[in-house]
Design a protein around this motif. Structure first.
Motif, PDB file in Angstrom:
ATOM      1  N   ALA A 166       4.669   7.132  -7.002  1.00 46.53           N
ATOM      2  CA  ALA A 166       3.039   7.019  -6.747  1.00 46.53           C
ATOM      3  C   ALA A 166       2.449   7.942  -7.245  1.00 46.53           C
ATOM      4  CB  ALA A 166       2.777   6.552  -5.388  1.00 46.53           C
ATOM      5  N   LEU A 167       1.868   8.127  -8.446  1.00 47.43           N
ATOM      6  CA  LEU A 167       1.020   9.454  -9.013  1.00 47.43           C
ATOM      7  C   LEU A 167      -0.071   9.526  -8.062  1.00 47.43           C
ATOM      8  CD1 LEU A 167       1.532   9.022 -12.662  1.00 47.43           C
ATOM      9  CD2 LEU A 167       2.980  10.112 -10.905  1.00 47.43           C
ATOM     10  N   THR A 168      -0.526   8.486  -7.524  1.00 53.56           N
ATOM     11  CA  THR A 168      -1.931   8.377  -6.681  1.00 53.56           C
ATOM     12  C   THR A 168      -1.705   7.307  -5.499  1.00 53.56           C
ATOM     13  OG1 THR A 168      -3.138   6.417  -7.823  1.00 53.56           O
ATOM     14  CG2 THR A 168      -3.329   8.645  -8.686  1.00 53.56           C
ATOM     15  N   PRO A 169      -2.390   7.481  -4.507  1.00 49.47           N
ATOM     16  CA  PRO A 169      -2.401   6.120  -3.838  1.00 49.47           C
ATOM     17  C   PRO A 169      -2.475   4.778  -4.808  1.00 49.47           C
ATOM     18  CG  PRO A 169      -4.143   7.785  -2.899  1.00 49.47           C
ATOM     19  CD  PRO A 169      -3.546   8.073  -4.281  1.00 49.47           C
TER      20      PRO A 169
ATOM     21  N   GLY B  87      -4.424   2.450  -8.603  1.00 51.71           N
ATOM     22  CA  GLY B  87      -3.809   3.536  -8.584  1.00 51.71           C
ATOM     23  C   GLY B  87      -2.985   3.682  -9.950  1.00 51.71           C
ATOM     24  N   LYS B  88      -2.257   4.910 -10.182  1.00 55.06           N
ATOM     25  CA  LYS B  88      -1.477   5.259 -11.012  1.00 55.06           C
ATOM     26  C   LYS B  88      -0.052   5.198 -10.320  1.00 55.06           C
ATOM     27  CE  LYS B  88      -4.613   7.338 -14.300  1.00 55.06           C
ATOM     28  NZ  LYS B  88      -4.860   8.525 -15.092  1.00 55.06           N
TER      29      LYS B  88
ATOM     30  N   GLU C  11       0.801  -1.181  -0.072  1.00 54.73           N
ATOM     31  CA  GLU C  11       0.008   0.077  -0.116  1.00 54.73           C
ATOM     32  C   GLU C  11       0.892   1.318  -0.032  1.00 54.73           C
ATOM     33  OE1 GLU C  11      -3.362   0.315   2.243  1.00 54.73           O
ATOM     34  OE2 GLU C  11      -3.648  -1.888   1.873  1.00 54.73           O
ATOM     35  N   VAL C  12       0.731   2.063  -1.127  1.00 50.09           N
ATOM     36  CA  VAL C  12       1.769   2.906  -1.208  1.00 50.09           C
ATOM     37  C   VAL C  12       1.111   4.486  -1.116  1.00 50.09           C
ATOM     38  CG1 VAL C  12       3.430   3.873  -2.688  1.00 50.09           C
ATOM     39  CG2 VAL C  12       3.048   1.505  -2.733  1.00 50.09           C
ATOM     40  N   GLU C  13       1.547   5.407  -0.532  1.00 54.66           N
ATOM     41  CA  GLU C  13       1.175   6.763  -0.270  1.00 54.66           C
ATOM     42  C   GLU C  13       1.457   7.483  -1.696  1.00 54.66           C
ATOM     43  OE1 GLU C  13       2.743   8.206   3.384  1.00 54.66           O
ATOM     44  OE2 GLU C  13       2.343   6.728   4.215  1.00 54.66           O
ATOM     45  N   ALA C  14       0.620   8.390  -1.886  1.00 51.86           N
ATOM     46  CA  ALA C  14       0.722   9.173  -2.957  1.00 51.86           C
ATOM     47  C   ALA C  14       1.899  10.098  -2.832  1.00 51.86           C
ATOM     48  CB  ALA C  14      -0.558  10.099  -3.339  1.00 51.86           C
TER      49      ALA C  14
ATOM     50  N   GLU D 137      -1.342   1.467 -14.759  1.00 47.90           N
ATOM     51  CA  GLU D 137      -2.392   1.532 -14.172  1.00 47.90           C
ATOM     52  C   GLU D 137      -3.003   0.155 -13.739  1.00 47.90           C
ATOM     53  OE1 GLU D 137      -4.688   3.727 -16.749  1.00 47.90           O
ATOM     54  OE2 GLU D 137      -3.730   5.471 -16.608  1.00 47.90           O
ATOM     55  N   PRO D 138      -3.862  -0.198 -13.168  1.00 47.06           N
ATOM     56  CA  PRO D 138      -4.352  -1.522 -12.761  1.00 47.06           C
ATOM     57  C   PRO D 138      -4.281  -2.420 -13.899  1.00 47.06           C
ATOM     58  CG  PRO D 138      -5.695   0.225 -11.696  1.00 47.06           C
ATOM     59  CD  PRO D 138      -4.934   0.692 -12.457  1.00 47.06           C
TER      60      PRO D 138
END
Length: 105
Positions: free
Chosen positions: A87-90, A56-57, A33-36, A70-71
């Motif tokens: 990480a561009l988003t979460p 996310g992206k 799980e990666v923070e933006a 992307e997914p």
């Protein structure tokens, strides 16, 4: 052996990267799980790696070439090839490493 991912306590391996890690004799799996905005600095390792974006992206640079994932997207990272990420988003990511990623134990 049955493993419940929900019961694994995550480890923050680097800032913003919270991983649930599973190790076998020859592989390691990491569910991140990666923070933006969290970055993986450029590095290389002896392990072959496959990364999949689950949510996310994620911007990923492999051997100097940057692409956005992307997914459902996967990237194969050969041993000893420089790579980095952002990480561009979460994000939720899954990594598979072979052989076992001993430094993640």
């Amino acid at each position: 052996m049955k493993i419940k991912l929900a019961e694994i306590v995550p480890k923050e391996i680097m800032p913003g990267y919270h991983g649930k890690l599973i190790h076998t004799q020859n592989m390691s799996l990491a569910f991140w799980e990666v923070e933006a905005g969290a970055k993986v600095p450029e590095h290389a390792h002896m392990n072959e790696q496959v990364m999949q974006v689950l949510e996310g992206k994620f911007e990923f640079t492999l051997d100097g070439i940057t692409k956005t994932y992307e997914p459902g997207d996967l990237v194969i990272i050969p041993p000893h090839v420089p790579h980095s990420g952002l990480a561009l988003t979460p994000c939720k990511l899954m990594d598979v490493f072979s052989p076992t990623r001993e430094e993640y134990r």
